[in-house]
Design a protein around this motif. Structure first.
Motif, PDB file in Angstrom:
ATOM      1  N   THR A 101      -1.341  -0.981  -3.857  1.00  0.00           N
ATOM      2  CA  THR A 101      -2.364  -2.019  -3.961  1.00  0.00           C
ATOM      3  C   THR A 101      -3.161  -2.112  -2.667  1.00  0.00           C
ATOM      4  O   THR A 101      -2.643  -1.818  -1.580  1.00  0.00           O
ATOM      5  N   TRP A 102      -4.391  -2.533  -2.811  1.00  0.00           N
ATOM      6  CA  TRP A 102      -5.229  -2.862  -1.660  1.00  0.00           C
ATOM      7  C   TRP A 102      -6.393  -3.735  -2.149  1.00  0.00           C
ATOM      8  O   TRP A 102      -6.629  -3.862  -3.352  1.00  0.00           O
ATOM      9  N   GLU A 150     -10.221  -3.999  -2.484  1.00  0.00           N
ATOM     10  CA  GLU A 150     -11.360  -3.085  -2.533  1.00  0.00           C
ATOM     11  C   GLU A 150     -12.660  -3.832  -2.222  1.00  0.00           C
ATOM     12  O   GLU A 150     -12.962  -4.873  -2.820  1.00  0.00           O
ATOM     13  N   LYS A 205      -5.173  -3.259   3.227  1.00  0.00           N
ATOM     14  CA  LYS A 205      -3.951  -2.702   2.644  1.00  0.00           C
ATOM     15  C   LYS A 205      -3.050  -3.805   2.077  1.00  0.00           C
ATOM     16  O   LYS A 205      -2.993  -4.911   2.605  1.00  0.00           O
ATOM     17  N   GLY A 206      -2.346  -3.459   0.987  1.00  0.00           N
ATOM     18  CA  GLY A 206      -1.349  -4.359   0.433  1.00  0.00           C
ATOM     19  C   GLY A 206      -0.073  -4.324   1.260  1.00  0.00           C
ATOM     20  O   GLY A 206       0.087  -3.475   2.130  1.00  0.00           O
ATOM     21  N   TYR A 252       0.861  -1.195   0.000  1.00  0.00           N
ATOM     22  CA  TYR A 252       0.000   0.000   0.000  1.00  0.00           C
ATOM     23  C   TYR A 252       0.900   1.249   0.000  1.00  0.00           C
ATOM     24  O   TYR A 252       1.983   1.220   0.601  1.00  0.00           O
ATOM     25  N   PRO A 253       0.591   2.313  -0.711  1.00  0.00           N
ATOM     26  CA  PRO A 253      -0.704   2.639  -1.333  1.00  0.00           C
ATOM     27  C   PRO A 253      -0.852   2.181  -2.775  1.00  0.00           C
ATOM     28  O   PRO A 253      -1.824   2.579  -3.436  1.00  0.00           O
ATOM     29  N   ASP A 303     -11.501  -1.766   3.544  1.00  0.00           N
ATOM     30  CA  ASP A 303     -10.538  -2.320   2.577  1.00  0.00           C
ATOM     31  C   ASP A 303      -9.301  -2.844   3.300  1.00  0.00           C
ATOM     32  O   ASP A 303      -9.043  -2.489   4.451  1.00  0.00           O
ATOM     33  N   PHE A 323      -8.975   4.005  -1.112  1.00  0.00           N
ATOM     34  CA  PHE A 323      -8.905   3.116   0.042  1.00  0.00           C
ATOM     35  C   PHE A 323      -9.817   3.636   1.150  1.00  0.00           C
ATOM     36  O   PHE A 323      -9.785   4.816   1.506  1.00  0.00           O
ATOM     37  N   GLN A 380     -10.656   3.081   5.033  1.00  0.00           N
ATOM     38  CA  GLN A 380     -10.185   2.485   6.282  1.00  0.00           C
ATOM     39  C   GLN A 380     -11.324   1.710   6.959  1.00  0.00           C
ATOM     40  O   GLN A 380     -12.443   2.193   7.066  1.00  0.00           O
TER      41      GLN A 380
END
Length: 521
Positions: free
Chosen positions: A384-385, A387, A404-405, A381-382, A402, A397, A399
């Motif tokens: 990828t995450w 969804e 976080k990657g 992240y940021p 979702d 994103f 909180q």
């Protein structure tokens, strides 16, 4: 008769010495043998020259002169350089050292190819039925031959040896065959545009030397990917398995309540509908008896495999993996993976690329007796995450909703079997001491078209190879292609380059020379 002074005799002693050395060198070079005779001449000549040097030094104090010492130092340095070059040449001929500096190691065999050839127990031979001998093809064959003396190759003119040509059934120039014992197999047909392929040669070598054939069953009946060519099919993946000596077949657990005993691995590729409870139990029983599974479950589907996955500590996340790192060609719904876990499936991937369209994360929790390894990891992240809001047009994103990657898109798991539950061995399926399972949050990466892109095909083939427990078979080999480093210039850019190299740069050099000459006047 007037006698010649002794000093003059010593003066001309250098010439017999040089003659003896020259004679010894000539005899050795012409006969290509450095035996007693040439060595005797060289040693005798060296002794005579040494005696002459000692006499000359005592008579004229020649050795003490500065010019003599400078010349001697130059001679010694020259001889030292010649000796070093000779030693380097000797070592290079005796011990070959090759360094492949190409970015993709174009001229180096893949570790899988080396392992396969080094383990050859019986002789194999490659027959190339062609008149011309391409240097690139020959170098590839020589690289194989260096790994094991059991590997041989030979170029054959089809017209010069009609009996051998008829024996192999050769129809055209460029056909390459592999022979081992009584087995013969066509590898490929080479021509100007299609050179000998390491991938095809290694796969053929694996097939012809294999003593057993692994059986791969593809579960059908729930909207899984089709094995025949068509939109969204995995026919290229099935063909690639066939090239690696796997036998593939469809499996319908509604018609058959149990997995066949000859199944080395069962692949569940992208089911769209849920499995019946009896089918899930059949897969669980298969795993408990030493079976192996490869599950590729797409985002937005629920095949009702939760009870099976829970036993292995695996949970499929319902959110969508997104990647906003900036890849415009693929889009944010296609995460790109360049980070791989330490595992036999991905050990040679390095920082290579694989991509997964509309993928879902795969979560794992530790379970006693089960060894789990994360295979595919997205960027952190940021970038990828995962969804949760799939209807929103703006990807951002949230909180608490979702994830976080980095996200895990694939895991490999294995579990030791109790001695009492080991399956009865068969000729095609030896007794297993463990069960293996690979869970991937996407099946689109293995479909026709995507399968041949980047490392996608390797992820699938290596997953099946590892899960089938065919430990003696090498995993997939990545294609080696040179990177395109060409610079495409427009007509105006080419004109500027020609003008600068032919006129401007020479004028600058001439101007600098004139300025330096003027300053030094």
């Amino acid at each position: 008769m007037k006698s010649i002074p002794r000093k003059k005799l010593w003066k001309y002693l250098i010439w017999p010495g040089l003659f003896l050395v020259a004679a010894g060198l000539t005899i050795g070079l012409v006969s290509d043998s450095w035996g007693t005779v040439p060595l005797a001449f060289i040693i005798a000549g060296a002794i005579v020259i040494g005696v002459w040097l000692i006499w000359q030094s005592q008579e004229s104090k020649w050795w003490g002169r500065r010019s003599t010492q400078a010349g001697t130092n130059a001679l010694a340095a020259t001889l030292a350089v010649l000796v070093i070059l000779g030693l380097i040449n000797f070592l290079a001929n005796r011990y070959e050292v090759r360094v492949d500096l190409t970015e993709t190691q174009l001229f180096t065999l893949a570790p899988e190819s080396k392992q396969l050839v080094q383990n050859l127990k019986q002789p194999v031979k490659v027959w190339v039925f062609d008149v011309a001998q391409n240097s690139q093809d020959r170098e590839l064959l020589e690289n194989y031959q260096k790994q094991n003396s059991n590997f041989k190759f030979e170029y054959v003119d089809p017209q010069a040896r009609p009996g051998l040509t008829e024996k192999f059934g050769v129809k055209d120039y460029g056909e390459v065959y592999l022979e081992s014992g009584k087995k013969r197999q066509l590898v490929q047909v080479i021509n100007v545009n299609d050179r000998l392929s390491e991938i095809r040669l290694t796969n053929s070598l694996q097939q012809i030397t294999s003593t057993s054939t692994a059986k791969v069953y593809f579960l059908q009946g729930h909207g899984e990917r089709s094995l025949s060519p068509g939109e969204g099919a995995i026919s290229q993946a099935v063909q690639a398995l066939g090239n690696k000596s796997y036998t593939t077949a469809q499996l319908n657990l509604v018609e058959k309540s149990t997995v066949p005993s000859d199944a080395n691995v069962v692949v569940v590729a992208g089911p769209k509908r849920e499995l019946f409870t009896t089918e899930v139990k059949a897969l669980q029983t298969y795993l408990n008896q030493g079976g192996n599974l490869v599950l590729m479950i797409d985002q937005g589907t629920d095949p009702k495999l939760d009870s099976l996955l829970k036993e292995w500590g695996v949970k499929l996340d319902n959110r969508l993996a997104v990647d906003v790192s900036g890849n415009v060609a693929l889009g944010p719904a296609v995460p790109i993976v360049t980070d791989y876990g330490e595992h036999p499936i991905t050990k040679d991937f390095g920082n290579g690329i694989s991509f997964y369209r509309l993928a879902r994360p795969v979560d794992t929790t530790p379970i006693p007796g089960i060894e789990a390894t994360k295979l595919l990891l997205t960027k952190p992240y940021p970038n990828t995450w995962a969804e949760s809001d799939l209807n929103s047009e703006n990807l951002e994103f949230n909180q608490g909703k979702d994830l976080k990657g980095p996200l895990t898109l694939g895991v490999a798991l294995k579990r030791k079997l109790p001695a009492a539950t080991k399956a009865t061995p068969t000729p095609s399926k030896p007794s297993a001491s463990e069960s293996r399972m690979v869970v991937l949050g996407d099946s689109d990466f293995a479909t026709d078209g995507s399968f041949t892109q980047q490392l996608n095909g390797d992820v699938f083939l290596n997953s099946v190879s590892w899960a089938s427990q065919q430990d003696r078979q090498p995993l997939s080999i990545r294609p080696k292609e040179p990177k395109n480093r060409r610079i495409n210039l427009s007509a105006s850019q080419a004109g500027i380059l020609a003008l600068s190299s032919l006129l401007i740069l020479p004028l600058i050099g001439f101007a600098v020379a004139v300025i330096l000459w003027w300053l030094r006047r």
